[in-house]
Design an enzyme around this catalytic site. Structure first.
Site, mmCIF file in Angstrom:
data_model
loop_
_atom_site.group_PDB
_atom_site.id
_atom_site.type_symbol
_atom_site.label_atom_id
_atom_site.label_comp_id
_atom_site.label_asym_id
_atom_site.label_seq_id
_atom_site.Cartn_x
_atom_site.Cartn_y
_atom_site.Cartn_z
ATOM 1 N N HIS A 57 -35.270 0.533 -32.104
ATOM 2 C CA HIS A 57 -35.006 1.020 -30.749
ATOM 3 C C HIS A 57 -36.318 1.380 -30.028
ATOM 4 O O HIS A 57 -36.767 2.524 -30.088
ATOM 5 C CB HIS A 57 -34.082 2.241 -30.851
ATOM 6 C CG HIS A 57 -33.466 2.656 -29.555
ATOM 7 N ND1 HIS A 57 -32.175 3.133 -29.480
ATOM 8 C CD2 HIS A 57 -33.944 2.677 -28.288
ATOM 9 C CE1 HIS A 57 -31.908 3.448 -28.217
ATOM 10 N NE2 HIS A 57 -32.978 3.182 -27.471
ATOM 11 N N HIS A 59 -38.500 0.928 -26.308
ATOM 12 C CA HIS A 59 -38.562 0.454 -24.915
ATOM 13 C C HIS A 59 -39.992 0.022 -24.624
ATOM 14 O O HIS A 59 -40.910 0.856 -24.646
ATOM 15 C CB HIS A 59 -38.138 1.571 -23.952
ATOM 16 C CG HIS A 59 -36.700 1.967 -24.129
ATOM 17 N ND1 HIS A 59 -35.661 1.290 -23.522
ATOM 18 C CD2 HIS A 59 -36.128 2.947 -24.861
ATOM 19 C CE1 HIS A 59 -34.502 1.839 -23.867
ATOM 20 N NE2 HIS A 59 -34.759 2.856 -24.680
ATOM 21 N N LEU A 60 -40.181 -1.268 -24.389
ATOM 22 C CA LEU A 60 -41.535 -1.784 -24.151
ATOM 23 C C LEU A 60 -41.815 -1.982 -22.651
ATOM 24 O O LEU A 60 -42.957 -2.242 -22.274
ATOM 25 C CB LEU A 60 -41.753 -3.089 -24.922
ATOM 26 C CG LEU A 60 -41.823 -2.937 -26.447
ATOM 27 C CD1 LEU A 60 -41.936 -4.310 -27.119
ATOM 28 C CD2 LEU A 60 -42.992 -2.051 -26.866
ATOM 29 N N ARG A 61 -40.781 -1.896 -21.829
ATOM 30 C CA ARG A 61 -40.895 -1.860 -20.355
ATOM 31 C C ARG A 61 -41.388 -3.159 -19.704
ATOM 32 O O ARG A 61 -41.496 -3.212 -18.489
ATOM 33 C CB ARG A 61 -41.807 -0.706 -19.892
ATOM 34 C CG ARG A 61 -41.373 0.666 -20.361
ATOM 35 C CD ARG A 61 -40.065 1.090 -19.750
ATOM 36 N NE ARG A 61 -39.767 2.480 -20.057
ATOM 37 C CZ ARG A 61 -38.564 2.915 -20.428
ATOM 38 N NH1 ARG A 61 -37.551 2.075 -20.534
ATOM 39 N NH2 ARG A 61 -38.356 4.191 -20.675
ATOM 40 N N HIS A 178 -24.897 2.625 -26.870
ATOM 41 C CA HIS A 178 -25.371 3.906 -26.328
ATOM 42 C C HIS A 178 -24.094 4.684 -26.018
ATOM 43 O O HIS A 178 -23.434 4.426 -25.021
ATOM 44 C CB HIS A 178 -26.205 3.634 -25.069
ATOM 45 C CG HIS A 178 -26.572 4.852 -24.283
ATOM 46 N ND1 HIS A 178 -27.869 5.233 -24.076
ATOM 47 C CD2 HIS A 178 -25.807 5.767 -23.627
ATOM 48 C CE1 HIS A 178 -27.904 6.335 -23.333
ATOM 49 N NE2 HIS A 178 -26.657 6.677 -23.047
ATOM 50 N N HIS A 231 -29.086 6.375 -31.335
ATOM 51 C CA HIS A 231 -29.449 7.800 -31.180
ATOM 52 C C HIS A 231 -28.303 8.810 -31.279
ATOM 53 O O HIS A 231 -27.972 9.497 -30.312
ATOM 54 C CB HIS A 231 -30.219 8.046 -29.882
ATOM 55 C CG HIS A 231 -29.735 7.306 -28.659
ATOM 56 N ND1 HIS A 231 -28.430 7.308 -28.249
ATOM 57 C CD2 HIS A 231 -30.415 6.547 -27.760
ATOM 58 C CE1 HIS A 231 -28.333 6.583 -27.143
ATOM 59 N NE2 HIS A 231 -29.521 6.110 -26.832
ATOM 60 N N ASP A 304 -36.460 5.373 -30.273
ATOM 61 C CA ASP A 304 -36.122 5.452 -28.844
ATOM 62 C C ASP A 304 -37.392 5.740 -28.031
ATOM 63 O O ASP A 304 -37.367 6.524 -27.068
ATOM 64 C CB ASP A 304 -35.035 6.483 -28.558
ATOM 65 C CG ASP A 304 -34.393 6.275 -27.186
ATOM 66 O OD1 ASP A 304 -34.790 5.335 -26.468
ATOM 67 O OD2 ASP A 304 -33.499 7.058 -26.832
#
Ligand code: DOR
Length: 428
Positions: A57, A59-61, A178, A231, A304
């Site tokens: 998990h 987030h590389l954006r 989620h 999460h 996350d």
């Protein structure tokens, strides 16, 4: 390709061993190995060798918010944290809901070459929760997507969730949910409880997570598909997962380092660095999550990692985006929270082997052993370090651990025989 002789590392819980790393694999393991002329010697006396960590998990954006993170900067942060593979979440701009976008992320990962970047595909078009995305085309693409998630948003429509679970069965895919019933969290700013009442902030009740997990494990059972819960943050969620697993339902779950360490009382300072979704919960929830990770009801730790640009994070609490960076601190935080109960074997299972199995990353999650890919990390179990946000490799600074002293440091990381980190520094 340089040959490396790693001297004297303990592989997970084993005795000190030498590892000869040649042509991408562990060529030999044993005592008093000689690497031959030209081998670079790494003194690993006192260090622990773990299979390269795998994050389900991240987030590389990229594409879209390269000011907050890029595939390359996030990969660097991951390697420094001991990771050799990360699963990149789909809530980019454009959303990773087509074969084109997931292939773009996958290629950017290959170009950066610091960790294996495995894209996650969106479940629904634009994460809007209205219509299934092209799951089959993403699975067939060069990125070979197997995990699908609308993370940041819940797939709230039960019929759509059912269809998604049915669809991914065909290629042994998994839906990573989620879990947040949106009608129960409208306007929510923090965990609903005594603290939210005291601060006068709208609450995000535990039941909003638990109701979706309960629904989804029943759906997964009904259609015979794999569900993964992102999460997990409440003690009640743990009890539902325990029940589902005892029943034989194919469900796995992750917990973040921050939900193992931090509580909702931190909202009291109104510092939005502590704003995250799902929110920080109570000390009783933290205790339940720790025990669930130790006993295996929660299968994995996932970061996350949620980088945010300064202007999106450093503003009044209600306007700040939720999320924290976590790749570079995950191992230390987990060790601080549950290291004495998990041991290194437990850390290897929860942060490498289990996530590699869930993601279907066959090359990852193996202890360094002869014939295996040399994909591992060397950690100093005796080190202590202080988190300095300015020193993080991530493009964003939103760590909740600024100034905190943490145990355990990654000294080196190898990906298929190539060091991505040496002496605690990224190689590129
Ligand atoms: O805190 C969070 N941040 N939770 C999410 O589910 C999404 C993430 C993000 O993308 O920033």
């Amino acid at each position: 390709m340089t040959t490396y002789l790693v001297r004297g590392a303990r592989v997970v819980d084993g005795d000190p061993t030498d590892l000869l790393v040649r042509d991408g694999v562990v060529a030999e393991a044993g005592s008093k190995l000689t690497g031959g002329a030209g081998a670079e010697v790494i003194d690993a006396d006192g260090l622990v060798a773990l299979p390269g960590l795998v994050d389900l998990h991240t987030h590389l954006r990229e594409p879209g918010r390269e000011d907050a993170e890029t595939v390359e900067s996030g990969s660097r942060a991951a390697a420094l944290g001991g990771y050799t593979a990360v699963c990149a979440m789909a809530n980019t701009s454009p959303v990773a809901d087509t074969a084109g976008v997931v292939e773009q992320v996958w290629r950017l990962g290959r170009t950066a070459g610091l960790v294996d970047v495995q894209p996650i595909g969106a479940v629904t078009v634009g994460l809007r929760g209205e219509q299934l995305a092209e799951l089959g085309a993403m699975a067939d693409s060069a990125a070979r997507v197997r995990i699908f998630s609308d993370d940041g948003h819940c797939v709230a429509d039960p019929r759509l969730m059912r269809r998604a679970l049915e669809y991914v069965r065909a290629f042994d895919g998994v839906i990573a949910q989620h879990a947040e019933e949106p009608r129960l969290t409208d306007g929510a700013q923090m965990h609903e409880g005594i603290e939210s009442a005291r601060l006068g902030l709208p609450g995000w009740p535990a039941v909003a997570e638990e109701a979706i997990i309960a629904r989804d494990v029943l759906l997964a059972e009904h259609v015979g598909a794999r569900l993964h819960v992102c999460h997990v943050s409440t003690a009640g969620s743990v009890e539902i997962l325990r029940w589902a697993k005892a029943r034989g339902i194919a469900v796995t779950a992750e917990v973040t380092p921050h939900h193992l360490m931090l509580t909702d009382t931190l909202a009291g300072g109104y510092d939005p660095v502590f704003k995250v979704n799902p929110p920080l919960r109570t000390a009783a929830d933290v205790d339940a999550l720790r025990s669930a990770l130790v006993d295996g009801v929660v299968d994995v730790v996932a970061t996350d990692h949620a980088p945010h640009a300064t202007q999106d994070k450093e503003c009044e609490w209600p306007y700040a985006r939720p999320g924290m960076v976590g790749l570079e601190t995950a191992l230390s935080v987990v060790w601080q929270a549950v290291g004495d109960r998990l041991g290194w074997a437990g850390v290897a299972e929860r942060m490498s082997r289990a996530p590699a199995r869930i993601a279907g990353l066959a090359e990852h999650g193996h202890d360094p052993a002869p014939g295996r890919a040399a994909t591992f990390t060397l950690v100093d179990p005796a080190a202590r370090w202080t988190v300095e946000p300015a020193e993080l490799a991530s493009r964003s600074r939103n760590t909740p651990y600024a100034g905190m002293e943490l145990p355990v440091r990654v000294v080196a990381t190898f990906l298929r025989g190539e060091p991505t980190v040496l002496d605690g520094k990224a190689m590129r």
